[in-house]
Design an enzyme around this catalytic site. Structure first.
Site, PDB file in Angstrom:
ATOM      1  CG  ASN A 100       4.342 -21.569  17.152  1.00 14.21           C
ATOM      2  OD1 ASN A 100       5.445 -21.929  16.745  1.00 14.21           O
ATOM      3  ND2 ASN A 100       3.241 -21.676  16.438  1.00 14.21           N
ATOM      4  CG  HIS A 117      10.336 -24.374  22.165  1.00 14.62           C
ATOM      5  ND1 HIS A 117      10.515 -24.421  20.802  1.00 14.62           N
ATOM      6  CD2 HIS A 117      10.861 -25.529  22.645  1.00 14.62           C
ATOM      7  CE1 HIS A 117      11.119 -25.555  20.469  1.00 14.62           C
ATOM      8  NE2 HIS A 117      11.325 -26.249  21.568  1.00 14.62           N
ATOM      9  CB  SER A 185      11.703 -26.371   9.752  1.00 14.29           C
ATOM     10  OG  SER A 185      12.237 -26.153  11.039  1.00 14.29           O
TER      11      SER A 185
END
Ligand code: APR
Length: 240
Positions: A100, A117, A185
């Site tokens: 995140n 990220h 996911s």
């Protein structure tokens, strides 16, 4: 819990969903974000690739400006707070690796944290590589204080770019006794492959997600439900 010393926790957009941070969605095979800023949906390839930044810097900067501004409207939830509690109390090694770009883990108090990220509250100079804390909007062409180049961009790892700290993450995964994946996911590599690395090196693997992830079969155990319920319960058991 006996035999567990080194823990690696991987988090994804699902842990921040109950705080009101939109997750990435797929509609008719197209991946997009709806960030509620009145703009039509933002397609991933239009805002999250180096090519998009080169082709339409205004759009890319506007998207990240809106996401950065939206951080002021959200708060950490019970899952972020439970991980911060684990971070404070766990006597062994712990690394929370988040995909995140929000700041909810640190606002909850976690410090053994790595943003693989990138971060909305950081800027990256595309010319010299300097990374600096950032608040507020970032107009295209903003100059870098370090090198003077008009090349500041959001410090976000775009699709096609190398995530941060992969060497450290791989090393830590290979030492892990327990690998836990929360709210992701399992569709985006390399993070989606962490479970296999950890398991190959002998870790026990646990997934907590609203639905089975793409890599669900690789986990020893999957717990389905909202992170705000599952994560505090797991931390409570681990610390008791
Ligand atoms: N609790 C637990 N899991 C949840 C919750 C919740 N309240 N809400 C949603 N989820 C789950 C969804 O079922 C989904 O499997 O979280 C997952 C979120 O998936 P993605 O939106 O694909 O997020 P993530 O896996 O972090 O994406 C990886 O892709 O969007 C890019 O670079 C971006 O870092 C991101 C990467």
């Amino acid at each position: 819990m006996s035999g567990i010393h080194n823990i690696v926790v991987l988090t994804g957009a699902g842990i921040s969903a109950e705080s009101g941070v939109p997750t990435f969605r797929t509609k008719n095979g197209v991946n997009y974000w709806d960030i509620g800023d009145g703009h039509d949906d933002y397609r991933v390839e239009d805002v999250c690739t180096p090519e998009a930044l080169a082709a339409d810097p205004d759009l890319v900067h506007r998207f990240y400006d809106a996401r950065r501004a939206a951080l002021a409207t959200v708060e950490p939830n019970a899952a972020h707070r439970a991980l911060a509690r684990l971070d404070a109390a766990w006597p062994g090694a712990l690394l929370i690796v988040t995909q995140n770009v929000d700041d909810l883990h640190e606002r909850a108090g976690a410090s053994r944290l790595l943003h693989m990220h990138g971060e909305l509250n950081s800027a990256l100079c595309a010319a010299c590589g300097a990374r600096v804390p950032w608040a507020g909007d970032m107009p295209p062409g903003t100059r870098c204080d370090a090198c003077g180049g008009a090349a500041m961009r959001p410090d976000i790892v775009f699709f096609g770019e190398m995530p941060y700290a992969m060497d450290r993450i791989e090393r830590t995964l290979s030492d892990a006794d327990l690998f836990v994946s929360i709210g992701t996911s399992g569709a985006v590599y390399p993070a989606a492959g962490f479970v296999q690395t950890a398991r190959y090196h002998g870790a026990t693997t646990l997934e907590m997600n609203l639905e089975p992830s793409a890599g669900s079969a690789y986990f020893h155990e999957t717990r389905l439900g909202p992170a705000s319920g599952l994560v505090p319960a797991w931390v409570e058991t681990l610390l008791s």
